[in-house]
Design a protein around this motif. Sequence first.
Motif, mmCIF file in Angstrom:
data_model
loop_
_atom_site.group_PDB
_atom_site.id
_atom_site.type_symbol
_atom_site.label_atom_id
_atom_site.label_comp_id
_atom_site.label_asym_id
_atom_site.label_seq_id
_atom_site.Cartn_x
_atom_site.Cartn_y
_atom_site.Cartn_z
ATOM 1 N N UNK A 42 4.980 8.629 -8.650
ATOM 2 C CA UNK A 42 4.478 7.949 -7.449
ATOM 3 C C UNK A 42 4.246 8.926 -6.298
ATOM 4 N N UNK A 43 5.046 10.001 -6.260
ATOM 5 C CA UNK A 43 4.854 10.992 -5.189
ATOM 6 C C UNK A 43 3.506 11.691 -5.376
ATOM 7 N N UNK A 44 3.158 11.973 -6.656
ATOM 8 C CA UNK A 44 1.857 12.591 -6.926
ATOM 9 C C UNK A 44 0.728 11.607 -6.603
ATOM 10 N N UNK A 45 1.035 10.309 -6.679
ATOM 11 C CA UNK A 45 0.024 9.288 -6.386
ATOM 12 C C UNK A 45 -0.080 9.015 -4.880
ATOM 13 N N UNK A 46 0.647 9.797 -4.087
ATOM 14 C CA UNK A 46 0.473 9.703 -2.636
ATOM 15 C C UNK A 46 1.643 9.084 -1.886
ATOM 16 N N UNK A 58 0.850 -1.215 0.000
ATOM 17 C CA UNK A 58 0.000 0.000 0.000
ATOM 18 C C UNK A 58 0.882 1.260 0.000
ATOM 19 N N UNK A 59 1.803 1.280 -0.957
ATOM 20 C CA UNK A 59 2.789 2.347 -1.018
ATOM 21 C C UNK A 59 2.163 3.676 -1.447
ATOM 22 N N UNK A 60 1.149 3.597 -2.313
ATOM 23 C CA UNK A 60 0.509 4.829 -2.802
ATOM 24 C C UNK A 60 -0.981 4.815 -2.439
#
Lengths: 81, 315
Positions: free
Chosen positions: A28-32, A13-15
Amino acid sequence: MRDRIRKLIAERKVVAVDVDTLTDTSDLYEAGLSSFASIQFMLALEDEFDIEFPERMLTRKTFVSIESIDRSIAELIGEQV
Amino acid sequence: MDAAPQTATPSAEGPIGAKAFLDQLFTAGVLTETGVDGLYGRSGDFEEVIERFEALVTRYAGADKAERIHFPPGMPRPMLEKSGYLKSFPQLAGCVHSFMGGEADHARLLQMLANGEDWTELQQATDVVLTPAACYPLYPTVAKRGPMPEGGVLFDLKSYCFRHEPSQDPARMQLFRMREYVRIGSPEEVRAFRESWLERGPELIRSLGLSCEIDLANDPFFGRAGKMLANNQRDQGLKFELLIPVANEKPTACLSFNYHQDHFGTLWGIQQADGAPAHSACVGFGLERVALALFRHHGMKVADWPQSVRAVLWG
């Protein structure tokens, strides 16, 4: 290798979004992906691929997308051969 | 009158090394040794310089109308546990321990003490940890107040802070004071706040006859994971420091300007007026470090400091 990375993103559950909605180049940072989650993710990748990211790779750029992670891991595995 | 002979002031040019500077401070009585590195007594002059500097900071910040709130140098242990501090800085944290045993344990403790044994195993962790940064107790306090008003909030804080890093560099004390302004609000509001201090900070420091520069920085996060946090922090330009040459080759960070994004807002559930997680930023003044820079550059005797500097501080 990209499938294994995707599987890990889903399992850990990384994002914040469904991994299937991500392309290989999605940010991925924009994806949370948070700073702390990125560390857990980094350690999980090391376990999964039996590698150790050197300091020069411990940056936001390395973990920004599935493609960039794939590229970094390939480089590390290549170095081991 | 500015007729004091300049020879009264030791040369403050170039790095003399932290230990040599510490010895100068002890000899002049500005700081007093306690036997533990990083734990010193302060002279009346030293304290007065800090008081005057703080008044100057307040003058610079006056128009901002911050709410002043001071917490003690100890904070609730569960608050620190939730803050994430132990993930990032386990090596710096300090937890207060106390004796909680009965009379038999007390007798054992005294016996161990008399034998020169380690008696601290008879101590247990209390609910109190030492505050590592003045703003840590603030965020849960603000969260409890409910959603913030339109335009966000601004606080004026000060606390003694503890960091376990014994050193003979007087600029790296284990217990030191931090003055802080903390802005909580929308991303635009908190970034504008930080920008304003990135301009005001150097102006304020230069008015004291000190040279300085602003540089990108990172916190001393622990371990390999910390390397990644530090790199992230740099990549995103989240931390800047105002550096003043003091005693070392490398200049000393005396002010820091930090943008936390929504880290504390999300962690503690601080909401903007529209319900979105609040962003926060702070400017921190290392009060002892600024005072040390002044003593280093203007001499150990405050009365001999340049008139221009005295005029700014004593007005």
